[in-house]
Write an enzyme that holds these catalytic residues in place. Structure first.
Site, short mmCIF file in Angstrom:
data_model
loop_
_atom_site.label_atom_id
_atom_site.label_comp_id
_atom_site.label_asym_id
_atom_site.label_seq_id
_atom_site.Cartn_x
_atom_site.Cartn_y
_atom_site.Cartn_z
N ASP A 123 0.96 -1.14 -0.08
CA ASP A 123 0.11 0.05 -0.12
C ASP A 123 0.93 1.25 -0.05
O ASP A 123 1.75 1.42 0.66
CB ASP A 123 -1.12 0.11 1.20
CG ASP A 123 -1.99 1.27 1.27
OD1 ASP A 123 -2.47 1.47 0.24
OD2 ASP A 123 -2.30 1.80 2.45
N HIS A 169 -10.03 5.17 0.18
CA HIS A 169 -8.78 5.45 1.21
C HIS A 169 -9.48 6.23 2.43
O HIS A 169 -10.52 6.84 2.24
CB HIS A 169 -7.65 6.00 0.59
CG HIS A 169 -6.93 5.24 -0.14
ND1 HIS A 169 -5.44 5.36 -0.27
CD2 HIS A 169 -7.17 4.27 -0.94
CE1 HIS A 169 -4.98 4.34 -1.17
NE2 HIS A 169 -6.01 3.75 -1.76
#
Length: 277
Positions: free
Chosen positions: A83, A205
């Site tokens: 990530d 996110h």
């Protein structure tokens, strides 16, 4: 059981559900997330960020090896993901270690530079069967590159995905990284327009700051991969703080890490059901 991120994300999208992706910082995080997935019977993505690797001295392999071991022994599908990776050396090391997907983050670069860098990395990753997520513009809470009100433009998102060949796109729709209160409102109409404008799955996110019902509505509107990090850290830190306050003489870390891991498991199980149940 090990699974590919692409497989889990595309299956979730096809069924109109979401797939939760939790950030792993410590072994306790990974254990808690995997246990939560088994408890709920839902697939999950374990993701390790560049910042987490920096916390472990810049060495990705030990934490990746631990998460891979947990994935192999799990009774539900578990995928491994990198990530917010900016360091291409780290990206290549993660692929060599067996991750099935990466989020390459060139979002702080000017648009054209973001396109060039992301397209190059995507081509490299696709040659190795690795799925790529990218970010167009920066989601709030990361060094102030965008004000909280900034939103992803559907036409620009369509152009970006076409130019780069990415497999998923993280978009700015109202959430913000590292929120400790669940007060974020999402632009559900924008999510629906983005879902129509681009063919690849959408990624949210900063989901820890979004209330449960809004997360459910976001998935219904078109979000698929939902990233969660801070919510687990809140559960972890609260449990540790409570234990040490109640028993300040404790020196054995197992005594406070066990309730911390249990608290993360409970939180992860709840959010797995909110997103993908």
């Amino acid at each position: 059981m090990p699974a590919a991120t692409a497989e889990l994300v595309l299956a979730a999208r096809a069924s109109g559900r979401g797939i939760a992706a939790f950030n792993v910082i410590t072994l306790e995080h990974a254990e808690a997330i995997t246990t939560a997935a088994e408890r709920t019977g839902l697939p999950v993505i374990l993701q390790i960020s560049e910042n987490a690797v920096k916390f472990h001295g810049g060495h990705a392999e030990p934490l990746l090896a631990a998460t891979a071991t947990l994935a192999r022994s799990a009774t539900v599908p578990v995928a491994l993901h990198l990530d917010h990776i900016k360091d291409e050396v780290l990206l290549r090391a993660g692929v060599a270690a067996g991750v099935t997907s990466v989020m390459f983050d060139a979002s702080t670069l000017p648009y054209e530079e973001n396109v060039r860098a992301t397209a190059r990395v995507t081509a490299w990753a696709h040659d190795r069967g690795v799925w790529v997520e990218a970010e167009l513009g920066e989601v709030g809470g990361k060094d102030g590159a965008h004000a909280p009100g900034v939103r992803t433009d559907p036409a620009e998102a369509a152009a970006f995905t076409a130019a780069t060949g990415v497999d998923a796109l993280a978009v700015a729709v109202g959430s913000s990284h590292a929120m400790t209160e669940r007060t974020a409102g999402l632009d559900l109409d924008l999510i629906a327009r983005l879902r129509t404008a681009i063919e690849v799955p959408l990624v949210l996110h900063g989901s820890s700051g979004v209330p449960d019902e809004t997360l459910r509505l976001a998935v219904t509107a078109g979000m698929t991969k939902v990233n969660i990090g801070t919510a687990l850290n809140i559960a972890f830190s609260t449990a540790v703080r409570e234990h040490l306050t109640a028993d300040p003489a404790t020196v054995d870390p197992r005594r406070y890490l066990r309730p911390a891991r249990d608290a993360m498991t409970t939180t992860a199980a709840h959010l797995l059901q909110v997103v993908g149940g």
